[in-house]
Structures are given as structure tokens and as C-alpha cells.
Design an enzyme around this catalytic site. Structure first.
Site, short mmCIF file in Angstrom:
data_model
loop_
_atom_site.label_atom_id
_atom_site.label_comp_id
_atom_site.label_asym_id
_atom_site.label_seq_id
_atom_site.Cartn_x
_atom_site.Cartn_y
_atom_site.Cartn_z
N ARG A 1 -0.42 -5.72 3.00
CA ARG A 1 -0.71 -4.64 2.07
C ARG A 1 -1.29 -5.17 0.77
O ARG A 1 -1.38 -6.37 0.54
CB ARG A 1 0.58 -3.85 1.82
CG ARG A 1 0.98 -2.96 2.99
CD ARG A 1 0.26 -1.66 2.92
NE ARG A 1 0.58 -1.05 1.64
CZ ARG A 1 1.74 -0.42 1.38
NH1 ARG A 1 2.64 -0.26 2.33
NH2 ARG A 1 1.99 0.06 0.17
N TYR B 1 7.93 -2.95 9.69
CA TYR B 1 8.58 -1.93 10.51
C TYR B 1 9.62 -2.66 11.35
O TYR B 1 9.28 -3.57 12.12
CB TYR B 1 7.57 -1.23 11.42
CG TYR B 1 6.64 -0.29 10.70
CD1 TYR B 1 7.09 0.95 10.24
CD2 TYR B 1 5.31 -0.61 10.50
CE1 TYR B 1 6.24 1.82 9.59
CE2 TYR B 1 4.44 0.25 9.84
CZ TYR B 1 4.92 1.47 9.39
OH TYR B 1 4.07 2.34 8.74
#
Length: 599
Positions: free
Chosen positions: A233, A241
Site C-alpha cells: 500500500r 488479510y
């Protein structure tokens, strides 16, 4: 105090789906109002994956490319015979048939900000801390497209700028983009059909301190301790996750997920076991986290009377790990917005709005089918010597390859209908009717500058008419081009039939001519004026001056250079139909299926 107002479209929910629709409508001059129950806009977290189709579709690419992280490679880790995990494969995580072939990652708050800035440039914003409390229809006027037939009562919450205020909004159309627990969907009595799986996952955004070598690649980890998906990111962050067990988050008394039983520290502790033998240190700063149970459902209907529509999570829910939620939501309203514009302007028959449910509900079901397979494989235990019934890397990778084009968005295909007519598919066999127009570098004839055809397919509510004219330096071919222009200039032609008074063709249709490569300079001024409405709109199928890019479009699409071929691209970028000049009347019939003659 109760007040009343009137608006073309009321949008309930200011997430990506609602903001996409609002931006498109406002840009087209449609009166729109957006409300949201949140106190303010989302600042971080939630969805973060941006598929190639989303990047290429909405004029947002420049800013997304500046702010987002690009994902070019996928890494796969599986159990090692020595214990822990090891890298078993690395593959390019790209979509070859996309203008931007890689994925992007950026938090949903930043993506919403891009839409909000566009909306603000049109003098509009979002009314936060406002909720709907009732919705009714004036059923006697449902067929009157200019009537404000939907009445919605709004309540301003205590956190709004006018706490306690009640108002009535009279709208021609309403969009419910208000999430998985949609008030609009429930108020309309629309059911969600499908299942909720037993897979429980956590997600956490953090700046990692780790020796894991592929922390900056999209990585799938299948460990005996549970599975993890890594998404790099912005600002050095990654999203993890993390697969959870029942004991991590299930309340034994109620049998339900209890988020209070989990903390970001506990999430990271679960992840640390799956990273072994690599080290993931405790995070000093967590930007966002959540826990969720995967649900895979599709709404039984996507509209009521073609006056109130639902989009995004309000009509389909699925796991987030394939990067589909926000992308599917944005694509929903990208499909709907231009249709609302055409009906509100009186350009199209009311029946055009039926195509929204016809096209997007089928897509949503395909998405759920895809997601069940993807989520099931990713959540399953990995195959090891001690557990032969597990899922092998080969099975996971095969699914990864099978669904890559669908997941990217570029492989979406709408079925044949009034709005998708494949009668003359053989005229361009490699240009699939019902799919989005693929990217292609062409050369602007007047100044030899290379352009991608997508730059001529902006989402401005106009149909794009691509005229593949062949070699216009050849007298016989040019005669065919003139003959077609003469037919299309007649009042009965689709280019003229739907205009009113002094309205120009370019107000409804954008004509772009693509000529074949010639032996010498293209005689651009010899082309009929109809097919060169502006000096910038004649392109040549040739390479640029460096010979590095462009060329071979006719060959790539299977278009004959000794014919004149018309390609109709819908305002959402999908190829609606194709026809040779000799069958131009079939284009008249195509548009007659949904367009209105203005009186």
C-alpha cells in the site's frame, strides 16, 4: 420543521458507487444530491484494490497513478518440508489486454477523495449525517420520465449542520448505494439471495517491520497456521488479510462473530505464526483494522419500477481478497449513470433503464460464482505430506490464472440484447461485441502524435462512432467512404434522426475516423467533413515516428481494409454493435431500439 425540495436524482450513500454516479451525472449537467449517514467522509481503510478496468475507465487514471502503489508481481508461499513457509512460485500479476496492465492499491478514503474533488469542481458536495426514513412512489406517473415520482423523507441527525431537521425530497430517480445493510434495499422489500460462509478473516493496515522478502509484492501465503494475503500500500504500508479460527472471534454463548474479542495486536500475533520462519515484528502504528465473515449474496432485483436503483454492496456482497468489491460497485454506477443521463435528457426511451439490471445482475452472479471458488480455495488448508486432502499450489494457481481476466474487469461481457447486438460480429471477429473496447495506440493524422483510442472514449454520455475507413488515399476506397457519408447525412440516419433544431451531431455522437496505413501522407482533407468533425479526430493505423508503438489495429481486430466498418462504442466503453457500410441500416435499427425522436 419539514421542508421540501426537487431534484433529478437523489443518491443515498457516498461510497465509491454513489460518488461515481454523482460525478458522472453532475458532469453531464444533471441535478443531483448526495446524502450519507456518516459524520464525514471516509479517511482511510476499507477497500484498497483497483483493477485495470477501473483505472482506464473514468478519467481518474492520472491521479490514481500518482497516489497509488502499482502491483506487477504475485508471489505464492506454501508449506515447506522443513517447517514454516517457502516461496513456490512468482508470476506477473498483470492483464495483457489492459491499457494499464497492473493492479493499483490505495485506501478507499483516498479514492473517495478523488471523486469528491471532481464533484466539488461542479459545485456539489455531500450532505453528511442525513438518513432516509421513508420512501414512496406516485404510481400514476411512473411512465412520465420528467415527473418527480419518488418522495423520500430525510432526517438530519444530531451530528449534522441542522440537527433534528426533517425534509422531503421529490426525485425523478433514486440510487441506493448505501452498503451491505442497505436501507433502500430493505425499504423496497428486495431480498439478498445466497450464502454466508464459515470463513472468518481479519484485515489490518500497518507499516511492517519484517524480513519477509516479498512484502512489497501481492503475496498469497498458505500456511498450516492459516492463510494470509499481502497487499502493498501507499506510504510504506501493507494490508494483511489474515485467516482466523472460530476460537479467535466467535462468542461461545451467541455463536456469532464478536469483534470485541479481537484487537489489532491479536491479529498480528495470528499473522506472525503464518509468516514463520520469517519474522513479523509487532507494529508500532496500525492505520486501520477490521474482522469480517465472508458473505456471497446477490439481490433478487436491482431496481423498483426503474425509478429506484441499488448498486454496489447494496446488491452484491462477496469476499474482499479478489479486489472486486469497490471495483464492481464503481462499475455498477458507471453502467447506470449514462443511461440515466439519456433518459433524463429525453434522448432515450425509458426502457433503456431496464438494461441496468439485465447487465449488472448477471455480472454480479458471475462474480459470486467466481468468488466462491476463489475464497474457498484461499481459505482451505494447504496440501502437505501429513494432510493429503488439502489444496495444492497447482490448484490455487490454476484458479488464479483462470479468473485473472474476469477479476481485472477487462473480461466482462454483456449478453446480447437490444443494447448489445452481435449480428455482424464477423465484420471484426477479434473485437468482441459486448466487451469493453480494448486499448490500441493510433497516430493522430495531423501531427503524428500517438494516442490510445481510450483517450477518445471518455465517459461523457455520448456514443462513440469509430469509422474504420481503410486506405483513403485509394480512390475506390474513398468512394465507399463518401457513399457512406451521403447515407448518414440523410434525415433518416441515426446520426440525424435524433437531433432537434440546430443540435449538432457531436452533441450526441462522437465520430472518430481511423484510416489504414498508406504509402504516403494521408490525404486527410479529402475525407468527408462528416468523418473529420475536428482536426484531432482522424487517426492513422501506423507506428509513431520512433517506430516503437502503434500500428496493426486493422489486423488485430480482424477488420478488412477494403471495407468501411463502423464500430459503435457505448458511453460506458463497451462495444454495442458493429456493421459494414453496406449494412449501415442495421445501425439505424440498433439505435431505434432505445433512442427517442425529439419533438
Amino acid at each position: 420543521m419539514t421542508t421540501g425540495s426537487f431534484v433529478d436524482v437523489l443518491i443515498i450513500g457516498a461510497g465509491p458507487a454513489g460518488l461515481m454516479c454523482a460525478t458522472a451525472l453532475a458532469s453531464a449537467g444533471i441535478g443531483v444530491r448526495v446524502i450519507d449517514k456518516r459524520v464525514t467522509r471516509l479517511l482511510t481503510g476499507q477497500a484498497d484494490g483497483i483493477q485495470p478496468r477501473t483505472t482506464e475507465s473514468y478519467g481518474l487514471g492520472d491521479r490514481l497513478l500518482r497516489e497509488a502503489v502499482q502491483l506487477h508481481m504475485a508471489a505464492f508461499y506454501n508449506p515447506s518440508e522443513q517447517g514454516g513457509i517457502e516461496c513456490t512460485d512468482m508470476k506477473p500479476d498483470i492483464t495483457p489486454n489492459a491499457r494499464f496492465p497492473y493492479k493499483l492499491a490505495l485506501n478507499q478514503g483516498a479514492i473517495e477523495a478523488i471523486f469528491l474533488d471532481s464533484l466539488n469542481s461542479n459545485g456539489l458536495g455531500v450532505d453528511y449525517s442525513v438518513i432516509p426514513t421513508s420512501i414512496t412512489f406516485d404510481e400514476s406517473k411512473l411512465s412520465d420520465t420528467i415527473a418527480h415520482v419518488v418522495k423520500v423523507t430525510l432526517q438530519h441527525l444530531e451530528t449534522s449542520s441542522s440537527p433534528g431537521r426533517t425534509e422531503t425530497v421529490n426525485a425523478k430517480f433514486v440510487l441506493g448505494a448505501d452498503g451491505a445493510h442497505s436501507w433502500v434495499r430493505k425499504a423496497l422489500g428486495i431480498t439478498m439471495d445466497g450464502d454466508q460462509t464459515e470463513h472468518i478473516w481479519g484485515a489490518v493496515d500497518l507499516v511492517p517491520d519484517t524480513d519477509f522478502p516479498d512484502i512489497r509484492n501481492r503475496t498469497a501465503i498458505h500456511s498450516v497456521n492459516g492463510s494470509i494475503m499481502i497487499i502493498p500500500r501507499e506510504n510504506d504500508m501493507v494490508r494483511l488479510y489474515i485467516q482466523l479460527s472460530d476460537r479467535d472471534v466467535i462468542d461461545p454463548a451467541s455463536g456469532r462473530v464478536d469483534k470485541s474479542r479481537m484487537t489489532p495486536e491479536k491479529l498480528i500475533a495470528v499473522a506472525q505464526k503464518s509468516f514463520l520462519p520469517y519474522i513479523l515484528k509487532d507494529a508500532q502504528d496500525v492505520d486501520w483494522w477490521t474482522v469480517y465473515v465472508i458473505g456471497q449474496r446477490v439481490a433478487s432485483k436491482f431496481s423498483a419500477h426503474e425509478r429506484v436503483f441499488i448498486a454496489g454492496d447494496a446488491c452484491h456482497t462477496h469476499s474482499p481478497k479478489a479486489g472486486q468489491g469497490m471495483n464492481a460497485s464503481i462499475n455498477d454506477t458507471h453502467n447506470l449513470a449514462w443511461k440515466l443521463v439519456h433518459v433524463l435528457r429525453g434522448w432515450a426511451d425509458f426502457s433503456l433503464l431496464k438494461s441496468y439490471e439485465f447487465e449488472r445482475q448477471k455480472y454480479a452472479q458471475d462474480l459470486i460464482d467466481f468468488d466462491k471458488t476463489h475464497a474457498g480455495l484461499f481459505s482451505a488448508k494447504p496440501k502437505t505430506k501429513s494432510f493429503e486432502d488439502g489444496v495444492s499450489h497447482e490448484e490455487n494457481f490454476k484458479a488464479f490464472q483462470t479468473f485473472a481476466e474476469f477479476a481485472s474487469g477487462v473480461g466482462i461481457q454483456y449478453e446480447e440484447s437490444t443494447w448489445i447486438n452481435a449480428k455482424h460480429q464477423s465484420s471484426a471477429p477479434n473485437l468482441t461485441i459486448g466487451q469493453r473496447m480494448p486499448p490500441q495506440i493510433l497516430i493522430r493524422t495531423c501531427d503524428y502524435r500517438p494516442y490510445d483510442i481510450h483517450e477518445y472514449l471518455v465517459a461523457d454520455a455520448r456514443f462513440k462512432i469509430l469509422v474504420f475507413a481503410g486506405d483513403v488515399n485509394d480512390e475506390m476506397q474513398l468512394a465507399k467512404v463518401y457513399a457512406l457519408a451521403e447515407e448518414l447525412e440523410k434525415p433518416t440516419s441515426f446520426l440525424r434522426k435524433y437531433l432537434k433544431d440546430a443540435q449538432s451531431i457531436e452533441s450526441k455522437f462522437s465520430i472518430v475516423t481511423i484510416v489504414a496505413k498508406t504509402k504516403g501522407p494521408v490525404k486527410m482533407l479529402g475525407i468527408p467533413v462528416l468523418f473529420r468533425p475536428h482536426w484531432s479526430k482522424v487517426l492513422t493505423d501506423d507506428t509513431d515516428v520512433t517506430q516503437a508503438t502503434g500500428g496493426h489495429a486493422y489486423e488485430r481486430f480482424g477488420i478488412a481494409q477494403d471495407e468501411v466498418t463502423l464500430v459503435v462504442v457505448r458511453p460506458d466503453g463497451f462495444v454495442g454493435t458493429i456493421a459494414l457500410a453496406s449494412h449501415y441500416d442495421d445501425l439505424n435499427k440498433y439505435f431505434a431500439g432505445f433512442m427517442r425522436v425529439l419533438v
